[in-house]
Write an enzyme that holds these catalytic residues in place. Structure first.
Site, PDB file in Angstrom:
ATOM      1  N   HIS B  78      81.505  44.875  39.946  1.00 51.66           N
ATOM      2  CA  HIS B  78      80.163  44.348  40.236  1.00 51.66           C
ATOM      3  C   HIS B  78      79.161  45.502  40.320  1.00 51.66           C
ATOM      4  O   HIS B  78      78.105  45.474  39.697  1.00 51.66           O
ATOM      5  CB  HIS B  78      80.171  43.554  41.551  1.00 51.66           C
ATOM      6  CG  HIS B  78      78.819  43.315  42.143  1.00 51.66           C
ATOM      7  ND1 HIS B  78      77.936  42.382  41.647  1.00 51.66           N
ATOM      8  CD2 HIS B  78      78.176  43.901  43.189  1.00 51.66           C
ATOM      9  CE1 HIS B  78      76.824  42.393  42.360  1.00 51.66           C
ATOM     10  NE2 HIS B  78      76.936  43.316  43.301  1.00 51.66           N
ATOM     11  N   ASP B 107      56.128  53.456  16.778  1.00 48.19           N
ATOM     12  CA  ASP B 107      57.490  53.122  17.182  1.00 48.19           C
ATOM     13  C   ASP B 107      57.970  54.223  18.115  1.00 48.19           C
ATOM     14  O   ASP B 107      57.204  55.111  18.488  1.00 48.19           O
ATOM     15  CB  ASP B 107      58.410  53.017  15.943  1.00 48.19           C
ATOM     16  CG  ASP B 107      59.601  52.101  16.204  1.00 48.19           C
ATOM     17  OD1 ASP B 107      60.437  52.452  17.044  1.00 48.19           O
ATOM     18  OD2 ASP B 107      59.670  51.018  15.586  1.00 48.19           O
ATOM     19  N   TRP B 143      82.398  51.598  43.112  1.00 48.04           N
ATOM     20  CA  TRP B 143      81.676  52.136  41.954  1.00 48.04           C
ATOM     21  C   TRP B 143      81.520  53.640  42.064  1.00 48.04           C
ATOM     22  O   TRP B 143      81.274  54.322  41.072  1.00 48.04           O
ATOM     23  CB  TRP B 143      80.314  51.446  41.788  1.00 48.04           C
ATOM     24  CG  TRP B 143      79.200  52.032  42.602  1.00 48.04           C
ATOM     25  CD1 TRP B 143      78.917  51.751  43.900  1.00 48.04           C
ATOM     26  CD2 TRP B 143      78.226  52.987  42.172  1.00 48.04           C
ATOM     27  NE1 TRP B 143      77.831  52.467  44.309  1.00 48.04           N
ATOM     28  CE2 TRP B 143      77.375  53.240  43.273  1.00 48.04           C
ATOM     29  CE3 TRP B 143      77.969  53.652  40.972  1.00 48.04           C
ATOM     30  CZ2 TRP B 143      76.305  54.135  43.214  1.00 48.04           C
ATOM     31  CZ3 TRP B 143      76.900  54.545  40.930  1.00 48.04           C
ATOM     32  CH2 TRP B 143      76.090  54.770  42.032  1.00 48.04           C
ATOM     33  N   SER B 171      75.110  57.069  25.775  1.00 50.92           N
ATOM     34  CA  SER B 171      74.047  56.120  25.456  1.00 50.92           C
ATOM     35  C   SER B 171      72.803  56.384  26.298  1.00 50.92           C
ATOM     36  O   SER B 171      71.682  56.437  25.783  1.00 50.92           O
ATOM     37  CB  SER B 171      74.568  54.704  25.690  1.00 50.92           C
ATOM     38  OG  SER B 171      73.515  53.819  25.913  1.00 50.92           O
ATOM     39  N   SER B 172      72.994  56.586  27.599  1.00 55.55           N
ATOM     40  CA  SER B 172      71.838  56.830  28.468  1.00 55.55           C
ATOM     41  C   SER B 172      71.111  58.106  28.088  1.00 55.55           C
ATOM     42  O   SER B 172      69.883  58.154  28.115  1.00 55.55           O
ATOM     43  CB  SER B 172      72.276  56.973  29.922  1.00 55.55           C
ATOM     44  OG  SER B 172      72.866  55.818  30.362  1.00 55.55           O
ATOM     45  N   HIS B 255      72.540  60.583  43.572  1.00 53.31           N
ATOM     46  CA  HIS B 255      71.256  60.361  44.213  1.00 53.31           C
ATOM     47  C   HIS B 255      70.092  60.305  43.230  1.00 53.31           C
ATOM     48  O   HIS B 255      69.309  59.371  43.289  1.00 53.31           O
ATOM     49  CB  HIS B 255      70.978  61.271  45.398  1.00 53.31           C
ATOM     50  CG  HIS B 255      69.943  60.603  46.246  1.00 53.31           C
ATOM     51  ND1 HIS B 255      70.244  59.569  47.091  1.00 53.31           N
ATOM     52  CD2 HIS B 255      68.600  60.691  46.238  1.00 53.31           C
ATOM     53  CE1 HIS B 255      69.134  59.070  47.596  1.00 53.31           C
ATOM     54  NE2 HIS B 255      68.124  59.734  47.100  1.00 53.31           N
ATOM     55  N   GLU B 257      70.379  59.281  40.404  1.00 54.68           N
ATOM     56  CA  GLU B 257      70.638  57.998  39.758  1.00 54.68           C
ATOM     57  C   GLU B 257      69.923  56.854  40.478  1.00 54.68           C
ATOM     58  O   GLU B 257      69.369  55.969  39.840  1.00 54.68           O
ATOM     59  CB  GLU B 257      72.148  57.751  39.720  1.00 54.68           C
ATOM     60  CG  GLU B 257      72.580  56.343  39.344  1.00 54.68           C
ATOM     61  CD  GLU B 257      72.274  55.962  37.906  1.00 54.68           C
ATOM     62  OE1 GLU B 257      72.138  56.867  37.071  1.00 54.68           O
ATOM     63  OE2 GLU B 257      72.176  54.750  37.641  1.00 54.68           O
ATOM     64  N   TYR B 259      67.205  56.993  42.028  1.00 55.61           N
ATOM     65  CA  TYR B 259      65.767  57.050  41.699  1.00 55.61           C
ATOM     66  C   TYR B 259      65.525  56.671  40.243  1.00 55.61           C
ATOM     67  O   TYR B 259      64.456  56.171  39.912  1.00 55.61           O
ATOM     68  CB  TYR B 259      65.188  58.419  42.035  1.00 55.61           C
ATOM     69  CG  TYR B 259      65.176  58.630  43.530  1.00 55.61           C
ATOM     70  CD1 TYR B 259      64.993  57.548  44.376  1.00 55.61           C
ATOM     71  CD2 TYR B 259      65.385  59.871  44.105  1.00 55.61           C
ATOM     72  CE1 TYR B 259      65.009  57.696  45.739  1.00 55.61           C
ATOM     73  CE2 TYR B 259      65.403  60.027  45.473  1.00 55.61           C
ATOM     74  CZ  TYR B 259      65.218  58.935  46.293  1.00 55.61           C
ATOM     75  OH  TYR B 259      65.240  59.076  47.640  1.00 55.61           O
ATOM     76  N   SER B 270      52.831  49.430  39.655  1.00 56.41           N
ATOM     77  CA  SER B 270      51.515  50.080  39.511  1.00 56.41           C
ATOM     78  C   SER B 270      50.731  49.538  38.322  1.00 56.41           C
ATOM     79  O   SER B 270      49.521  49.746  38.237  1.00 56.41           O
ATOM     80  CB  SER B 270      51.684  51.590  39.346  1.00 56.41           C
ATOM     81  OG  SER B 270      52.452  52.102  40.392  1.00 56.41           O
ATOM     82  N   HIS B 304      73.314  63.301  51.912  1.00 62.41           N
ATOM     83  CA  HIS B 304      73.102  62.299  52.972  1.00 62.41           C
ATOM     84  C   HIS B 304      74.001  61.077  52.752  1.00 62.41           C
ATOM     85  O   HIS B 304      74.064  60.212  53.618  1.00 62.41           O
ATOM     86  CB  HIS B 304      71.625  61.903  53.084  1.00 62.41           C
ATOM     87  CG  HIS B 304      71.063  61.189  51.898  1.00 62.41           C
ATOM     88  ND1 HIS B 304      69.786  61.364  51.468  1.00 62.41           N
ATOM     89  CD2 HIS B 304      71.616  60.283  51.059  1.00 62.41           C
ATOM     90  CE1 HIS B 304      69.576  60.595  50.409  1.00 62.41           C
ATOM     91  NE2 HIS B 304      70.667  59.947  50.142  1.00 62.41           N
ATOM     92  N   HIS B 305      74.700  61.027  51.623  1.00 59.22           N
ATOM     93  CA  HIS B 305      75.665  59.956  51.418  1.00 59.22           C
ATOM     94  C   HIS B 305      76.997  60.283  52.080  1.00 59.22           C
ATOM     95  O   HIS B 305      77.905  59.472  52.063  1.00 59.22           O
ATOM     96  CB  HIS B 305      75.908  59.736  49.922  1.00 59.22           C
ATOM     97  CG  HIS B 305      74.690  59.237  49.203  1.00 59.22           C
ATOM     98  ND1 HIS B 305      74.420  57.911  49.038  1.00 59.22           N
ATOM     99  CD2 HIS B 305      73.649  59.893  48.635  1.00 59.22           C
ATOM    100  CE1 HIS B 305      73.278  57.764  48.378  1.00 59.22           C
ATOM    101  NE2 HIS B 305      72.788  58.951  48.122  1.00 59.22           N
ATOM    102  N   THR B 330      56.920  58.415  48.982  1.00 58.86           N
ATOM    103  CA  THR B 330      57.135  56.970  48.848  1.00 58.86           C
ATOM    104  C   THR B 330      56.085  56.217  49.646  1.00 58.86           C
ATOM    105  O   THR B 330      55.551  55.193  49.201  1.00 58.86           O
ATOM    106  CB  THR B 330      58.549  56.589  49.325  1.00 58.86           C
ATOM    107  OG1 THR B 330      59.474  57.513  48.748  1.00 58.86           O
ATOM    108  CG2 THR B 330      58.911  55.196  48.888  1.00 58.86           C
ATOM    109  N   LYS B 333      52.913  55.928  47.826  1.00 59.56           N
ATOM    110  CA  LYS B 333      52.919  54.855  46.831  1.00 59.56           C
ATOM    111  C   LYS B 333      52.629  53.500  47.463  1.00 59.56           C
ATOM    112  O   LYS B 333      51.772  52.747  46.983  1.00 59.56           O
ATOM    113  CB  LYS B 333      54.269  54.802  46.114  1.00 59.56           C
ATOM    114  CG  LYS B 333      54.416  55.930  45.142  1.00 59.56           C
ATOM    115  CD  LYS B 333      55.707  55.828  44.390  1.00 59.56           C
ATOM    116  CE  LYS B 333      55.688  56.782  43.226  1.00 59.56           C
ATOM    117  NZ  LYS B 333      54.757  56.383  42.179  1.00 59.56           N
ATOM    118  N   ARG B 452      82.223  47.631  55.105  1.00 59.99           N
ATOM    119  CA  ARG B 452      82.068  47.116  53.752  1.00 59.99           C
ATOM    120  C   ARG B 452      83.387  47.220  52.986  1.00 59.99           C
ATOM    121  O   ARG B 452      84.333  47.837  53.464  1.00 59.99           O
ATOM    122  CB  ARG B 452      80.954  47.868  53.014  1.00 59.99           C
ATOM    123  CG  ARG B 452      81.156  49.358  52.963  1.00 59.99           C
ATOM    124  CD  ARG B 452      79.937  50.109  52.468  1.00 59.99           C
ATOM    125  NE  ARG B 452      79.711  49.918  51.042  1.00 59.99           N
ATOM    126  CZ  ARG B 452      79.247  50.876  50.219  1.00 59.99           C
ATOM    127  NH1 ARG B 452      78.960  52.080  50.688  1.00 59.99           N
ATOM    128  NH2 ARG B 452      79.049  50.634  48.950  1.00 59.99           N
TER     129      ARG B 452
END
Lengths: 293, 529
Positions: B78, B107, B143, B171-172, B255, B257, B259, B270, B304-305, B330, B333, B452
């Site tokens: 998931h 293009d 994951w 690909s990315s 991390h 990722e 963002y 925006s 921080h993870h 943030t 924003k 979890r």
């Protein structure tokens, strides 16, 4: 720029090659995954065949796509703006490669600066050493792992030093080839390219010698703990990149023999030479951090 | 520049390709964008179905529907599908559709590579999903595939997981290179940097993050592969490695990722908020700088993870303060969006509803993130449902809501027809209510200590979990309304719209292009005022 006239940007027509490329990567991933599992379990399967099929498809795709591309370029369909797109694309691709190596250099630094000293009781880890790995002394290169695997460290003098010189010279000859191309001196261009390729191949041969020496005489293998791991993954991936770079140089050389590239229009050459310089810079970092320090 | 002026005929001007080859061989940014968006939506429903399995199992305590190992595979796949298969491709699809139209380009810069980067994805996910049916099952290590779960204790299929991540990453990276080169090199004359629409700015910075960290992920999975199958010990203390090193390498990717999954959302909001406020965006320049600051800070907050996994005190302090620093840009924003609406002439069309929901609910997710950033209290929150609540607020009501807002906002431009507004409002209100029933109580069960990634739980969490599951099923069903809206829209059942579609819309795609937008956006560059 004063009121430039804008050319049309070349948007290519439909092409089957990208899709073929996706199929190739699919076969490679499935094949490699299955092959790894089969090798691990010692079982029979089709992994190797699927992988081979994928690599052949990839080769087929590369030939077809580049064939297409070269024809378009030779027909003058590529504008200056498209040339800038290609150059920027190549530069960002090289940046992504830098970050790929950064992951392994990061592992090397972490193992050296943190993991191994901590296992030896450094910082506040006295009990880690005392209880989990009694008798282990931190050192680098890690000649005896906490688990007791023994190995010998690779020196920097001799083969690695020779290889550094070979690769550094090849970067210079590659640059001279570029200069010769821009000056329209084709004889010199061919000579310098041939030299660069020769040096690239010599590097690979010497690196092969070093690996044989490491495996057969020093007991330094991929399984020799984190020193061997970082050594072989860093030099191994670098070696793969040199192989790819040499292949690119050979293709460029064949194209030069056919009369391709002009002083103004030679993106492929430029990309190939950037790639070669990049491979060289990675080696210098490797030589410094893996061999000398 | 004489050679530049010479007229170059190109091979495509002509007929519209049709049939299956149109999609397999395409080099058109709109076709590729459409492929990306539909792929992302199919993956969203697939990953969503797995979430339904998870919520069905957690509907009451005890084991009733699935085996624990299968439960773990569901949470793992998931997550992988939603991150790499739904959110990221959806943003790439939007970039493909919109960036050339917004900057006045014909293009994308590298159209063939564009197609390659799309078609890798279905194959990559085919591999990932098929690994669920192998002996021993698919990936079951979360994951984040922490070692040693992914090395010593994982199924054989880990090898396929590794290679599918490799090609996804390729690909990315290709997609990101394409976006970045397009923005650098394809802007129409006069489209200077500080005139770029914010969606383009945020994607430029996202593309940079992608190129910087996807290769690190490739390195991480490679080390997992060699540790599991080739006897290396990067993440094994017996060989001098360290499992915690895996987490450092993974989160150095991970991390930035997260963002990557939110910066384009900022760009979308925006674009939308000014349109329906009928005002210019408040603080354009500060938005650009805030986006860049968030991106730079994202490289120095990864640990921080892993506050509870063993780090020197100095490290914990550094990562705590660096993380809290992110709330400054943030906050800029959120302030700017609110200030844009302040005294605006507001109207509440469907995209605006999603945008406002985004602002409120993303902020909730941001604030719970601030709580998690505080090291000492993170020891309590770590690995509980509080974390699950936090990242689903930023990813579902954040990233996913912004994607829905974007689809509703630009869909009339893409198809030339208005979507079914009544159905779309049903979709919005059903999603909004159910998503909060789904995720809000998770904060409380998390604070009360429910961990979890477990298929069973203590009895005192039963009532809350029942409500969470009901919210989950309702949210899942609500997305079928979205599917209905999209199918109707693609069949062009709806009133034709004018070029500008929305009264307050500004930008090249609204003011210079007809609706539906032509197959090739700008054959000649538009004049930028």
């Amino acid at each position: 720029m004063s009121s430039p006239v804008y050319e049309k940007y070349y948007v290519p027509a439909q092409s089957p090659w990208p899709f073929v490329g996706a199929v190739a990567l699919f076969l490679i991933a499935v094949g490699a995954g299955n092959l790894v599992i089969e090798l691990d379990k010692g079982s029979d399967g089709h992994g190797g065949k699927i992988l081979t099929l994928g690599l052949i498809t990839l080769l087929f795709m590369l030939i077809g796509w580049f064939h297409n591309q070269i024809n378009e370029s030779m027909q003058g369909m590529h504008s200056a703006q498209l040339g800038r797109s290609y150059r920027q694309g190549m530069a960002w691709f090289i940046f992504s490669e830098v970050m790929f190596f950064a992951a392994f250099f990061g592992a090397l630094f972490y193992a050296r600066v943190f993991a191994v000293p901590w296992l030896g009781g450094d910082s506040n880890n006295a009990m880690t050493n005392e209880v989990l790995w009694p008798g282990f002394t931190a050192m680098w290169p890690l000649e005896t792992t906490p688990g007791g695997t023994q190995t010998e460290a690779m020196g920097w003098f001799g083969l690695p030093m020779a290889n550094t010189i070979v690769l550094l010279i090849s970067s210079v000859t590659c640059h001279f080839a570029h200069v010769a191309l821009e000056q329209g001196n084709r004889a010199r261009l061919k000579l310098m390219m041939a030299l660069t390729i020769l040096l690239g191949v010599s590097f690979l041969v010497l690196q092969g010698e070093e690996y044989i020496h490491a495996y057969e005489e020093m007991g330094l293998t991929l399984q020799s703990g984190v020193y061997g791991n970082t050594f072989f993954l860093l030099t191994g991936f670098h070696g793969l990149h040199v192989t790819l770079g040499t292949t690119i140089l050979i293709i460029l050389f064949l194209r030069i023999l056919k009369g391709h590239f002009s002083p103004a229009n030679h993106f492929a050459f430029q990309a190939g030479s950037w790639y070669w310089h990049f491979v060289d810079v990675v080696w210098v970092m490797l030589f410094f951090f893996v061999y000398i320090l | 520049m004489s050679e530049a002026t010479e007229h170059l005929d190109h091979a495509h001007s002509h007929h519209h390709p049709s049939g299956i080859k149109r999609w397999l061989y395409t080099t058109n940014h709109k076709d590729i964008g459409t492929l990306y968006l539909w792929f992302a939506f199919i993956m969203f429903l697939t990953g969503g179905a797995m979430a339904m399995v998870i919520r069905a199992e957690l509907f009451q305590p005890g084991l009733q529907i699935v085996e624990p190992n299968f439960f773990n595979q569901m949470t793992t796949v998931h997550g992988l599908i939603m991150v790499f298969g739904a959110v990221m491709p959806a943003f790439t699809g939007l970039a493909n559709w919109l960036v050339p139209m917004m900057i006045g380009a014909p293009d994308m810069a590298l159209p063939r590579m564009n197609n390659w980067s799309f078609w890798i994805l279905p194959f990559a996910f085919l591999i990932l999903l098929s690994s669920l049916f192998l002996e021993g099952g698919g990936p079951a290590f979360g994951w984040t595939f922490y070692a040693p779960l992914s090395t010593q204790y994982s199924a054989d299929s880990t090898a396929l997981f590794v290679f599918s991540v490799h090609i996804m990453g390729a690909s990315s990276i290709m997609g990101a290179i394409n976006v970045i080169v397009t923005i650098f090199n394809m802007r129409a004359p006069g489209m200077t940097w500080m005139k770029l629409p914010l969606f383009v700015w945020t994607w430029l910075i996202t593309a940079f993050l992608l190129i910087a960290v996807m290769p690190v992920l490739a390195g991480a999975v490679t080390m997992v592969l060699t540790d599991k199958f080739f006897g290396t010990s990067f993440f094994n203390a017996a060989g001098g490695g360290d499992p915690v090193m895996f987490q450092h390498i993974f989160w150095f990717f991970g991390h930035p990722e997260v963002y990557i999954m939110i910066l384009p959302a900022f760009g979308i909001i925006s674009q939308i908020v000014p349109t329906f406020s009928r005002k210019k965006l408040f603080g354009y320049a500060s938005m650009v700088y805030a986006t860049a600051s968030i991106a730079l800070l994202s490289f120095i907050v990864w640990a921080h993870h892993m506050f509870t996994t063993g780090m020197p005190l100095v490290g914990e302090m550094f990562f705590m303060f660096a993380t809290m620093l992110i709330s400054v840009p943030t906050g800029v924003k959120v302030f700017n969006w609110v200030a844009t609406m302040w005294r605006g002439s507001l109207s509440f069309e469907v995209p605006m509803l999603f945008a406002i929901a985004f602002i409120v609910l993303f902020t909730i997710g941001g604030l719970s993130g601030l709580m998690l950033a505080i090291t000492p209290v993170d020891f309590q929150y770590h690995d509980t449902y509080f974390v699950v609540a936090h990242f689903h607020y930023v990813l579902v009501t954040g990233a996913v809501f912004s994607i829905m807002a974007a689809v509703y906002y630009w869909l009339p431009k893409w198809t030339g027809h208005m979507f079914d507004v009544t159905l779309a409002k049903w979709h919005f209100w059903c999603s909004l209510i159910s998503v909060n029933v789904l995720f809000f109580p998770m904060h409380f069960v998390g604070l009360a200590g429910m961990p979890r990634r477990i298929p069973d739980y203590a009895l005192q969490f039963a009532d809350f979990n029942k409500w969470i599951s009901i919210g989950g099923f309702a949210f899942g069903l609500s997305q079928l309304i979205f599917l209905a809206v999209l199918i109707k829209a693609c069949r062009k059942q709806g009133v034709p719209v004018d070029d500008r579609v929305w009264e307050g819309a500004e930008g090249l795609e609204w003011q210079e292009l007809p609706s539906p937008a032509p197959y090739h956006s700008f054959e000649t560059p538009p004049v930028i005022k």
